[in-house]
Enzyme design. Sequence first.
Site, short mmCIF file in Angstrom:
data_model
loop_
_atom_site.label_atom_id
_atom_site.label_comp_id
_atom_site.label_asym_id
_atom_site.label_seq_id
_atom_site.Cartn_x
_atom_site.Cartn_y
_atom_site.Cartn_z
N GLY A 66 0.84 -1.19 0.00
CA GLY A 66 0.00 0.00 0.00
C GLY A 66 0.87 1.24 0.00
O GLY A 66 2.05 1.18 0.35
N GLN A 71 3.28 9.98 1.17
CA GLN A 71 4.56 9.28 1.08
C GLN A 71 5.34 9.65 -0.18
O GLN A 71 6.52 9.37 -0.27
CB GLN A 71 4.35 7.77 1.13
CG GLN A 71 3.88 7.27 2.49
CD GLN A 71 3.71 5.78 2.47
OE1 GLN A 71 2.66 5.27 2.09
NE2 GLN A 71 4.76 5.07 2.85
N CYS A 112 7.08 -0.08 6.85
CA CYS A 112 6.59 1.04 6.05
C CYS A 112 7.66 1.45 5.05
O CYS A 112 8.84 1.49 5.39
CB CYS A 112 6.23 2.21 6.96
SG CYS A 112 5.57 3.64 6.10
N LEU A 113 7.22 1.76 3.83
CA LEU A 113 8.16 2.22 2.80
C LEU A 113 8.87 3.50 3.22
O LEU A 113 9.98 3.77 2.76
CB LEU A 113 7.41 2.47 1.48
CG LEU A 113 6.70 1.29 0.85
CD1 LEU A 113 5.93 1.74 -0.39
CD2 LEU A 113 7.69 0.19 0.52
N HIS A 154 -3.38 1.32 8.05
CA HIS A 154 -2.01 1.86 7.96
C HIS A 154 -1.96 3.03 6.99
O HIS A 154 -1.42 4.10 7.30
CB HIS A 154 -1.06 0.75 7.52
CG HIS A 154 0.37 1.16 7.38
ND1 HIS A 154 1.33 0.75 8.27
CD2 HIS A 154 1.00 1.92 6.45
CE1 HIS A 154 2.51 1.26 7.89
NE2 HIS A 154 2.33 1.97 6.78
N GLU A 155 -2.56 2.85 5.80
CA GLU A 155 -2.50 3.90 4.78
C GLU A 155 -3.37 5.10 5.16
O GLU A 155 -2.97 6.25 4.93
CB GLU A 155 -2.90 3.34 3.40
CG GLU A 155 -2.02 2.22 2.89
CD GLU A 155 -0.53 2.52 2.92
OE1 GLU A 155 -0.12 3.70 2.81
OE2 GLU A 155 0.25 1.55 3.06
N HIS A 158 -1.59 7.37 7.43
CA HIS A 158 -0.67 8.29 6.74
C HIS A 158 -1.38 9.59 6.35
O HIS A 158 -0.79 10.66 6.42
CB HIS A 158 -0.10 7.66 5.47
CG HIS A 158 1.11 6.83 5.68
ND1 HIS A 158 2.30 7.33 6.17
CD2 HIS A 158 1.33 5.50 5.45
CE1 HIS A 158 3.19 6.37 6.24
NE2 HIS A 158 2.64 5.24 5.81
#
Length: 189
Positions: A66, A71, A112-113, A154-155, A158
Site C-alpha cells: 500500500g 509518502q 513502512c516504505l 495503515h495507509e 498516513h
Amino acid sequence: MSTEEISLINEFGAEVPFRVLQTTNEIDLKVLRTVCDLIETNNLDLAHLIQRMHATVTSEQSKGVGIAAPQVGINRRVILVQRVDKEREFEFFINPKIIWKSEILREGEEGCLSIPDAYQPVKRSLVITIQFQNLEGILRTETIEGFAAVIFQHEIDHLNGILFTDYSESQSYDEYRLANEIHTLYYKK
C-alpha cells in the site's frame, strides 16, 4: 492542489515512480506528519497521480502492499491498497475515511516504505468499514477484514500524519480484545 504538487505529479510520465519520502529526512518527516487535505475528484492531475503512485508501490525499490499520497510528497487524501482479500493487484481510494472499527483486534508486525528498517507489532481492528469516492466523485462504502483491513488502516493513518511507529507495544487492552483471545475463549467452551 498546489502548484508544487501539480509540478511534482507531472514531472515525469505515468510509468516513472516517485521518490518515497523517508522519516530519516527532516523535510520529508514534516510532510509525512501533516494531515492531508481532501482532493477534488474532477482534478485533471488525479489520474496521473494514481498511475505514478502505482508505479512507485510496485517498483523494485519499493514493493509495498500500500501507499498513501503523502509518502510521495502530495498531501492529499489518496491511497492505493493491494487487495489481498480480493486477489487483485491494487485499487485506489479517494478521500477515504474509516467510519466503523471492530473492537476485536488482530496483532501483526508492520513495516513502512517511509521508515527504513523498522518493524514492530501493531494492534489494529480486525474489521473496518470505510467511506471513499471514486473518480466520478460517487461516495461508496466497503467493509474490509483481516490483513486487507490492516493495510487500509495503515495507509489512512498516513493521511492523518500518523506513522505505525506511533503505536507502542503497550497499546491498551481496555477497550479491545485480540482476535486470538476471542478464538481461544470460544473454542474452550
